[in-house]
Design an enzyme around this catalytic site. Structure first.
Site, PDB file in Angstrom:
ATOM      1  N   TYR A   1      28.211  36.661 -60.638  1.00 32.67           N
ATOM      2  CA  TYR A   1      29.093  37.280 -61.641  1.00 32.67           C
ATOM      3  C   TYR A   1      29.271  38.775 -61.360  1.00 32.67           C
ATOM      4  CZ  TYR A   1      31.557  37.227 -66.109  1.00 32.67           C
ATOM      5  OH  TYR A   1      32.518  37.299 -67.084  1.00 32.67           O
TER       6      TYR A   1
ATOM      7  N   LYS B   1      31.897  43.378 -68.125  1.00 33.89           N
ATOM      8  CA  LYS B   1      31.682  42.800 -69.470  1.00 33.89           C
ATOM      9  C   LYS B   1      30.718  43.662 -70.288  1.00 33.89           C
ATOM     10  CE  LYS B   1      34.409  39.220 -69.219  1.00 33.89           C
ATOM     11  NZ  LYS B   1      35.777  39.367 -69.749  1.00 33.89           N
TER      12      LYS B   1
HETATM   13  O1  0WD Z   1      34.052  30.643 -68.254  1.00 34.55           O
HETATM   14  C1  0WD Z   1      35.039  31.267 -68.607  1.00 34.55           C
HETATM   15  N1  0WD Z   1      36.235  30.867 -68.250  1.00 34.55           N
HETATM   16  C2  0WD Z   1      34.858  32.475 -69.445  1.00 34.55           C
HETATM   17  C3  0WD Z   1      35.865  33.411 -69.564  1.00 34.55           C
HETATM   18  C4  0WD Z   1      33.567  32.650 -70.142  1.00 34.55           C
HETATM   19  C5  0WD Z   1      33.501  33.827 -70.946  1.00 34.55           C
HETATM   20  C6  0WD Z   1      34.515  34.735 -71.005  1.00 34.55           C
HETATM   21  N2  0WD Z   1      35.678  34.523 -70.306  1.00 34.55           N
HETATM   22  C7  0WD Z   1      36.731  35.528 -70.409  1.00 34.55           C
HETATM   23  C8  0WD Z   1      37.341  36.014 -69.121  1.00 34.55           C
HETATM   24  O2  0WD Z   1      36.499  36.934 -68.452  1.00 34.55           O
HETATM   25  C9  0WD Z   1      38.599  36.666 -69.656  1.00 34.55           C
HETATM   26  O3  0WD Z   1      38.301  37.928 -70.201  1.00 34.55           O
HETATM   27  O4  0WD Z   1      37.808  35.009 -71.123  1.00 34.55           O
HETATM   28  C10 0WD Z   1      38.992  35.721 -70.792  1.00 34.55           C
HETATM   29  C11 0WD Z   1      40.071  34.713 -70.468  1.00 34.55           C
HETATM   30  O5  0WD Z   1      39.745  34.038 -69.277  1.00 34.55           O
HETATM   31  P1  0WD Z   1      40.068  32.504 -68.977  1.00 34.55           P
HETATM   32  O6  0WD Z   1      40.768  31.897 -70.117  1.00 34.55           O
HETATM   33  O7  0WD Z   1      38.822  31.921 -68.456  1.00 34.55           O
HETATM   34  O8  0WD Z   1      41.005  32.610 -67.701  1.00 34.55           O
HETATM   35  P2  0WD Z   1      42.580  32.480 -67.400  1.00 34.55           P
HETATM   36  O9  0WD Z   1      43.132  31.251 -68.011  1.00 34.55           O
HETATM   37  O10 0WD Z   1      42.716  32.606 -65.909  1.00 34.55           O
HETATM   38  O11 0WD Z   1      43.187  33.745 -68.104  1.00 34.55           O
HETATM   39  C12 0WD Z   1      42.910  35.057 -67.719  1.00 34.55           C
HETATM   40  C13 0WD Z   1      44.212  35.738 -67.501  1.00 34.55           C
HETATM   41  C14 0WD Z   1      44.873  35.708 -66.139  1.00 34.55           C
HETATM   42  O12 0WD Z   1      45.000  34.573 -65.538  1.00 34.55           O
HETATM   43  P3  0WD Z   1      44.967  34.581 -63.882  1.00 34.55           P
HETATM   44  O13 0WD Z   1      44.224  33.337 -63.616  1.00 34.55           O
HETATM   45  O14 0WD Z   1      46.383  34.597 -63.494  1.00 34.55           O
HETATM   46  O15 0WD Z   1      44.196  35.804 -63.414  1.00 34.55           O
HETATM   47  O16 0WD Z   1      44.156  37.132 -67.573  1.00 34.55           O
HETATM   48  C15 0WD Z   1      45.461  37.562 -67.244  1.00 34.55           C
HETATM   49  C16 0WD Z   1      46.126  36.483 -66.461  1.00 34.55           C
HETATM   50  O17 0WD Z   1      47.081  35.824 -67.224  1.00 34.55           O
HETATM   51  N3  0WD Z   1      45.474  38.752 -66.419  1.00 34.55           N
HETATM   52  C17 0WD Z   1      46.291  39.764 -66.716  1.00 34.55           C
HETATM   53  N4  0WD Z   1      47.137  39.940 -67.737  1.00 34.55           N
HETATM   54  C18 0WD Z   1      47.839  41.083 -67.752  1.00 34.55           C
HETATM   55  N5  0WD Z   1      47.705  42.034 -66.827  1.00 34.55           N
HETATM   56  C19 0WD Z   1      46.087  40.708 -65.699  1.00 34.55           C
HETATM   57  C20 0WD Z   1      46.853  41.882 -65.780  1.00 34.55           C
HETATM   58  N6  0WD Z   1      46.781  42.846 -64.858  1.00 34.55           N
HETATM   59  N7  0WD Z   1      45.181  40.223 -64.816  1.00 34.55           N
HETATM   60  C21 0WD Z   1      44.810  39.033 -65.278  1.00 34.55           C
END
Ligand code: 0WD
Length: 274
Positions: free
Chosen positions: A155, A162
């Site tokens: 991580y 985080k």
């Molecule tokens: O296990 C997990 N999936 C966990 C996620 C456990 C605990 C926390 N999280 C957190 C992540 O760190 C994040 O902060 O939850 C949040 C959402 O993550 P997610 O739902 O797991 O992931 P995802 O569906 O990929 O959404 C995150 C999105 C990006 O998707 P991609 O895959 O294209 O990177 O964050 C957005 C983007 O849509 N993103 C941005 N949005 C605007 N500007 C940017 C940016 N520069 N970069 C990424």
């Protein structure tokens, strides 16, 4: 319904596996009006049908949080289309791949800056820009992970981001409390999403959590969504600056509870397989 009359914006829906999608679903089910943002044109095609699913086809805006002008444009669009807003969901994180495996000390300054900018500073900037639109009874929610508190293999850089995000949540909570705005984070257990695919050995993390969490399962986006809706609704009107774990209890464990077989050997082997 708990979110009747509430309007807000959700940043970070990439597809219907995203945690932000789970939060949108729970809020829409309780009557909220939701605006959505997308990172770039390829994600726009995925976010538009999702917005339509929630009756928000006219509330979809571009917002790459690394571009300050797009945050300003988002504010102007929200002001025009929604006026006042009651909630903001920041469900965004990014770290270059080099920051998510290998030796932690090999991280470059460039990767460090990008991760902190997109995963942490963006929450501050969005809060500052959208603050004039926030109602006197509003709520901001961001997403964290246990790797910001304790070491989690691979991580790495995101763990440091985080940790900073969780403290940012607390400083923002103090700052905005006097204006009637609450700021909280959910620390979610691991979930297979696009962002998670970038983390080394993620499948092992899922197995480990399932084996060792008190509830013996992994959390779903619907479960995170329901807890998120609670933190955005008036049900949590006295809760701010909180890092709320939605992880099937994994974070309370100081040592795995292991069952032993008839030979006195642990029934759960080191890799989480029975
Ligand atoms: O296990 C997990 N999936 C966990 C996620 C456990 C605990 C926390 N999280 C957190 C992540 O760190 C994040 O902060 O939850 C949040 C959402 O993550 P997610 O739902 O797991 O992931 P995802 O569906 O990929 O959404 C995150 C999105 C990006 O998707 P991609 O895959 O294209 O990177 O964050 C957005 C983007 O849509 N993103 C941005 N949005 C605007 N500007 C940017 C940016 N520069 N970069 C990424």
């Amino acid at each position: 319904m708990l979110m009747n009359g509430k309007k807000g914006v959700i940043l970070g829906v990439a597809n219907n596996k995203s945690i932000a999608y789970g939060i949108a679903k729970a809020c829409a089910a309780q009557g909220a009006t939701i605006a959505f943002t997308y990172l770039n044109d390829s994600l726009k095609k995925r976010v538009e049908p999702i917005a339509a699913e929630f009756g928000s086809e006219n509330l979809v805006y571009p917002c790459d949080v690394s571009r300050p002008e797009e945050i300003v444009a988002l504010k102007e669009s929200l002001q025009k289309d929604l006026g006042e807003i009651d909630f903001i969901v920041h469900s965004i994180a990014f770290a270059p791949k080099e920051g998510l495996s290998g030796r932690f000390y090999d991280i470059t300054k460039n990767a460090f800056d990008i991760a902190m900018d997109i995963s942490v500073y963006s929450l501050i900037e969005i809060t500052r820009e959208l603050k004039p639109l926030l109602s006197k009874n509003s709520s901001i929610l961001t997403l964290s992970y246990y790797g910001g508190v304790k070491y989690i293999p691979n991580y790495n850089l995101m763990g440091v981001a985080k940790a900073a995000l969780e403290m940012t949540t607390k400083y923002l909570a103090e700052d905005l409390g006097k204006d009637g705005c609450r700021v909280n984070a959910i620390s979610a257990g691991p979930i297979k999403t696009l962002a998670a695919a970038g983390i080394g050995d993620f499948r092992f993390m899922l197995k480990w959590n399932e084996a060792h969490a008190p509830l013996k399962k992994n959390v779903s986006i619907d479960e995170v969504g329901n807890s998120g809706m609670y933190l955005l609704s008036d049900l949590s009107s006295a809760v701010t600056g909180e890092i709320h774990y939605v992880d099937c209890g994994f974070n309370i464990m100081g040592m795995p509870a292991v069952e032993f077989d008839e030979n006195g050997k642990p029934a759960i082997a080191w890799n989480g397989e029975k």
